[in-house]
Design a protein around this motif. Structure first.
Motif, PDB file in Angstrom:
ATOM      1  N   SER A 113      52.897   9.817  21.053  1.00 44.36           N
ATOM      2  CA  SER A 113      53.596   8.587  20.684  1.00 44.36           C
ATOM      3  C   SER A 113      53.008   8.017  19.389  1.00 44.36           C
ATOM      4  O   SER A 113      51.906   8.394  18.968  1.00 44.36           O
ATOM      5  N   ILE A 114      53.741   7.095  18.787  1.00 50.64           N
ATOM      6  CA  ILE A 114      53.237   6.436  17.576  1.00 50.64           C
ATOM      7  C   ILE A 114      51.942   5.687  17.882  1.00 50.64           C
ATOM      8  O   ILE A 114      50.977   5.747  17.115  1.00 50.64           O
ATOM      9  N   GLU A 115      51.889   5.002  19.025  1.00 48.47           N
ATOM     10  CA  GLU A 115      50.678   4.262  19.384  1.00 48.47           C
ATOM     11  C   GLU A 115      49.482   5.198  19.536  1.00 48.47           C
ATOM     12  O   GLU A 115      48.396   4.924  19.009  1.00 48.47           O
ATOM     13  N   ASP A 116      49.660   6.304  20.242  1.00 44.26           N
ATOM     14  CA  ASP A 116      48.558   7.245  20.413  1.00 44.26           C
ATOM     15  C   ASP A 116      48.165   7.884  19.084  1.00 44.26           C
ATOM     16  O   ASP A 116      46.976   8.143  18.844  1.00 44.26           O
ATOM     17  N   SER A 117      49.135   8.141  18.216  1.00 46.61           N
ATOM     18  CA  SER A 117      48.821   8.705  16.900  1.00 46.61           C
ATOM     19  C   SER A 117      48.001   7.723  16.078  1.00 46.61           C
ATOM     20  O   SER A 117      47.045   8.112  15.386  1.00 46.61           O
ATOM     21  N   LEU A 118      48.360   6.442  16.152  1.00 45.63           N
ATOM     22  CA  LEU A 118      47.570   5.413  15.465  1.00 45.63           C
ATOM     23  C   LEU A 118      46.159   5.355  16.037  1.00 45.63           C
ATOM     24  O   LEU A 118      45.173   5.235  15.295  1.00 45.63           O
ATOM     25  N   ARG A 119      46.044   5.435  17.349  1.00 42.12           N
ATOM     26  CA  ARG A 119      44.720   5.396  17.974  1.00 42.12           C
ATOM     27  C   ARG A 119      43.890   6.613  17.567  1.00 42.12           C
ATOM     28  O   ARG A 119      42.679   6.498  17.346  1.00 42.12           O
ATOM     29  N   MET A 120      44.530   7.774  17.465  1.00 38.55           N
ATOM     30  CA  MET A 120      43.814   8.954  16.980  1.00 38.55           C
ATOM     31  C   MET A 120      43.304   8.717  15.561  1.00 38.55           C
ATOM     32  O   MET A 120      42.170   9.084  15.223  1.00 38.55           O
ATOM     33  N   GLY A 121      44.131   8.091  14.727  1.00 40.31           N
ATOM     34  CA  GLY A 121      43.692   7.761  13.379  1.00 40.31           C
ATOM     35  C   GLY A 121      42.483   6.843  13.391  1.00 40.31           C
ATOM     36  O   GLY A 121      41.513   7.046  12.651  1.00 40.31           O
ATOM     37  N   ALA A 122      42.521   5.822  14.260  1.00 34.10           N
ATOM     38  CA  ALA A 122      41.412   4.871  14.349  1.00 34.10           C
ATOM     39  C   ALA A 122      40.136   5.548  14.847  1.00 34.10           C
ATOM     40  O   ALA A 122      39.031   5.262  14.363  1.00 34.10           O
ATOM     41  N   ILE A 123      40.273   6.451  15.810  1.00 36.79           N
ATOM     42  CA  ILE A 123      39.114   7.181  16.330  1.00 36.79           C
ATOM     43  C   ILE A 123      38.485   8.030  15.229  1.00 36.79           C
ATOM     44  O   ILE A 123      37.253   8.053  15.059  1.00 36.79           O
ATOM     45  N   CYS A 124      39.313   8.721  14.470  1.00 34.40           N
ATOM     46  CA  CYS A 124      38.801   9.574  13.385  1.00 34.40           C
ATOM     47  C   CYS A 124      38.149   8.743  12.284  1.00 34.40           C
ATOM     48  O   CYS A 124      37.095   9.118  11.758  1.00 34.40           O
ATOM     49  N   ALA A 125      38.768   7.619  11.929  1.00 38.04           N
ATOM     50  CA  ALA A 125      38.202   6.761  10.880  1.00 38.04           C
ATOM     51  C   ALA A 125      36.845   6.210  11.317  1.00 38.04           C
ATOM     52  O   ALA A 125      35.897   6.144  10.520  1.00 38.04           O
ATOM     53  N   ALA A 126      36.730   5.808  12.585  1.00 38.23           N
ATOM     54  CA  ALA A 126      35.466   5.268  13.088  1.00 38.23           C
ATOM     55  C   ALA A 126      34.368   6.326  13.040  1.00 38.23           C
ATOM     56  O   ALA A 126      33.213   6.023  12.689  1.00 38.23           O
TER      57      ALA A 126
ATOM     58  N   GLY B 153      40.231   6.243   5.101  1.00 37.85           N
ATOM     59  CA  GLY B 153      41.690   6.339   5.065  1.00 37.85           C
ATOM     60  C   GLY B 153      42.175   7.767   5.206  1.00 37.85           C
ATOM     61  O   GLY B 153      43.209   8.031   5.845  1.00 37.85           O
ATOM     62  N   ASP B 154      41.430   8.699   4.605  1.00 37.36           N
ATOM     63  CA  ASP B 154      41.805  10.119   4.690  1.00 37.36           C
ATOM     64  C   ASP B 154      41.791  10.604   6.132  1.00 37.36           C
ATOM     65  O   ASP B 154      42.689  11.324   6.578  1.00 37.36           O
ATOM     66  N   LEU B 155      40.751  10.220   6.865  1.00 36.87           N
ATOM     67  CA  LEU B 155      40.629  10.678   8.249  1.00 36.87           C
ATOM     68  C   LEU B 155      41.551   9.909   9.184  1.00 36.87           C
ATOM     69  O   LEU B 155      41.991  10.456  10.204  1.00 36.87           O
ATOM     70  N   PHE B 156      41.872   8.670   8.819  1.00 35.37           N
ATOM     71  CA  PHE B 156      42.888   7.967   9.604  1.00 35.37           C
ATOM     72  C   PHE B 156      44.206   8.734   9.511  1.00 35.37           C
ATOM     73  O   PHE B 156      44.873   8.972  10.526  1.00 35.37           O
ATOM     74  N   ALA B 157      44.564   9.127   8.299  1.00 30.91           N
ATOM     75  CA  ALA B 157      45.801   9.898   8.117  1.00 30.91           C
ATOM     76  C   ALA B 157      45.745  11.204   8.891  1.00 30.91           C
ATOM     77  O   ALA B 157      46.738  11.637   9.490  1.00 30.91           O
ATOM     78  N   ALA B 158      44.570  11.825   8.920  1.00 26.87           N
ATOM     79  CA  ALA B 158      44.412  13.081   9.666  1.00 26.87           C
ATOM     80  C   ALA B 158      44.710  12.877  11.146  1.00 26.87           C
ATOM     81  O   ALA B 158      45.442  13.656  11.769  1.00 26.87           O
ATOM     82  N   GLY B 159      44.120  11.842  11.718  1.00 25.73           N
ATOM     83  CA  GLY B 159      44.341  11.577  13.133  1.00 25.73           C
ATOM     84  C   GLY B 159      45.802  11.284  13.434  1.00 25.73           C
ATOM     85  O   GLY B 159      46.360  11.786  14.416  1.00 25.73           O
ATOM     86  N   PHE B 160      46.420  10.483  12.584  1.00 25.68           N
ATOM     87  CA  PHE B 160      47.825  10.141  12.807  1.00 25.68           C
ATOM     88  C   PHE B 160      48.716  11.371  12.704  1.00 25.68           C
ATOM     89  O   PHE B 160      49.571  11.607  13.571  1.00 25.68           O
ATOM     90  N   LEU B 161      48.521  12.167  11.653  1.00 23.27           N
ATOM     91  CA  LEU B 161      49.342  13.366  11.464  1.00 23.27           C
ATOM     92  C   LEU B 161      49.130  14.371  12.592  1.00 23.27           C
ATOM     93  O   LEU B 161      50.086  14.992  13.077  1.00 23.27           O
ATOM     94  N   ALA B 162      47.879  14.529  13.017  1.00 26.72           N
ATOM     95  CA  ALA B 162      47.601  15.445  14.127  1.00 26.72           C
ATOM     96  C   ALA B 162      48.285  14.967  15.404  1.00 26.72           C
ATOM     97  O   ALA B 162      48.831  15.769  16.171  1.00 26.72           O
ATOM     98  N   GLY B 163      48.263  13.662  15.623  1.00 25.51           N
ATOM     99  CA  GLY B 163      48.935  13.111  16.798  1.00 25.51           C
ATOM    100  C   GLY B 163      50.428  13.380  16.775  1.00 25.51           C
ATOM    101  O   GLY B 163      51.024  13.764  17.789  1.00 25.51           O
ATOM    102  N   GLN B 164      51.027  13.186  15.609  1.00 24.68           N
ATOM    103  CA  GLN B 164      52.453  13.463  15.477  1.00 24.68           C
ATOM    104  C   GLN B 164      52.757  14.944  15.671  1.00 24.68           C
ATOM    105  O   GLN B 164      53.744  15.320  16.316  1.00 24.68           O
ATOM    106  N   ALA B 165      51.890  15.810  15.122  1.00 29.06           N
ATOM    107  CA  ALA B 165      52.075  17.261  15.284  1.00 29.06           C
ATOM    108  C   ALA B 165      51.977  17.675  16.754  1.00 29.06           C
ATOM    109  O   ALA B 165      52.631  18.630  17.184  1.00 29.06           O
ATOM    110  N   GLN B 166      51.173  16.937  17.523  1.00 30.32           N
ATOM    111  CA  GLN B 166      51.007  17.228  18.947  1.00 30.32           C
ATOM    112  C   GLN B 166      52.084  16.591  19.808  1.00 30.32           C
ATOM    113  O   GLN B 166      52.079  16.739  21.034  1.00 30.32           O
ATOM    114  N   GLY B 167      53.022  15.884  19.171  1.00 28.75           N
ATOM    115  CA  GLY B 167      54.111  15.254  19.905  1.00 28.75           C
ATOM    116  C   GLY B 167      53.720  13.974  20.610  1.00 28.75           C
ATOM    117  O   GLY B 167      54.400  13.528  21.542  1.00 28.75           O
TER     118      GLY B 167
END
Length: 332
Positions: free
Chosen positions: A296-309, A280-294
């Motif tokens: 989309s919400i979908e890509d930010s979620l996918r970044m979270g999923a990639i980090c969690a995996a 969960g910690d790394l999912f949040a990291a991926g999502f927050l990093a995606g948002q910081a990079q501007g």
């Protein structure tokens, strides 16, 4: 409003994790609830449990610290605020977090108790059962806050675990005020159902008062917070009170609700789950990093999923792969 120096500054427990392989029989024999986090209330109890562990691996941890380490691994500029003691574990924690490029300026605390530690038993199915001695981390005072760092962060990220002790709870309330006055965003992770059982009223009030911009939860935490086991109803109720709600659902992926719309992504495929510590910690990291990079919400979620995996494919809650390369390969 000037551009922030930091993408994310987190406030959380400064903990050194000790991970060891275990089996279900030991979990039952020791009276633990598999897959949960329990508090250890004395150093003597922590020492006794540590003595029963098999060979262990030590690594700096703590939920919010893991998240900013993940954001930093994805190229973000981060800071961390958390209390350690003037002891060996405190030195290890400070060195580790600074070594990954995170600013850490919180002064160490003299005297007892010791720096926090989390004894993590990992069963063959990858589930982790955590036993945490909070030690010095629960004595983070408002006076130790780096107010300039907080005001200069695009997102202030707060850890629900740290809401339990009175002193850091007051410090986090003060940090929210600083962040708000600076025109920044506040993100909050619910951390665990036990946090909600003790402080759900506080969390719901933070949402109702408009003090949370991004709320992170897993499915069980969302149900506990909104006091229903109807997923759609819980999402609708929570999303009405925060601009962005992010909910992880283990192998069923994750959703984000914002502006009346709900975006869902599947979990990233993985060959074998080794250890779910920090997922969960790394999912949040991926999502927050995606948002910081501007992104989309979908890509930010996918970044979270990639980090969690990535994080559940090995022991420990800090990435072992090149996270930027992983995201680039999958998302560009």
């Amino acid at each position: 409003m000037p551009n922030p120096k930091y993408d994310v500054v987190a406030i959380g427990n400064a903990i050194v994790d000790v991970l060891s392989q275990s089996d279900d029989a030991f979990i039952v024999e020791a009276g633990m609830t598999k897959g949960s986090m329990a508090l250890v209330f004395s150093p003597e109890e922590a020492d006794a449990l540590y003595a029963k562990m098999g060979p262990g691996v030590e690594a700096s941890g703590g939920s919010a610290a893991n998240t900013v380490a993940g954001v930093a691994a994805l190229g973000g500029k981060c800071g961390f605020i958390g209390q350690v003691a003037s002891d060996e574990l405190g030195t290890i924690f400070a060195h580790d977090i600074k070594s990954v490029g995170i600013d850490f300026t919180t002064p160490a605390r003299d005297g007892e108790p010791t720096t926090a530690r989390c004894l993590i038993f990992v069963t063959p199915d990858g589930q982790r059962t955590m036993n945490t001695f909070l030690g010095a981390s629960q004595f983070l005072p408002e006076s130790a806050l780096d107010l300039g760092m907080i005001a200069d962060a695009a997102i202030l990220y707060l850890e629900g675990y740290l809401w339990d002790p009175e002193e850091p709870r007051a410090a986090m309330r003060a940090a929210i005020e600083v962040s708000r006055k600076a025109g920044r965003k506040v993100a909050f992770t619910l951390s665990d159902v036990f946090c909600i059982s003790r402080h759900g009223g506080d969390f719901r009030k933070l949402m109702a008062d408009g003090l949370i911009d991004i709320m992170f939860a897993n499915e069980a935490e969302l149900f506990a917070l909104m006091e229903t086991e109807d997923f759609d109803a819980a999402v609708q109720a929570a999303a009405a009170q925060v601009p962005m709600l992010v909910v992880t659902r283990s192998e069923r992926g994750a959703i984000a609700a914002s502006g009346g719309a709900v975006v869902a992504v599947p979990a990233e495929p993985i060959e074998k789950v080794v250890d779910t510590t920090g997922a969960g910690d790394l999912f949040a990291a991926g999502f927050l990093a995606g948002q910081a990079q501007g992104r989309s919400i979908e890509d930010s979620l996918r970044m979270g999923a990639i980090c969690a995996a990535e994080i559940i494919s090995h022991y420990g809650a800090r990435s072992q792969a090149d996270m930027k390369a992983l995201v680039a390969a999958k998302l560009g």
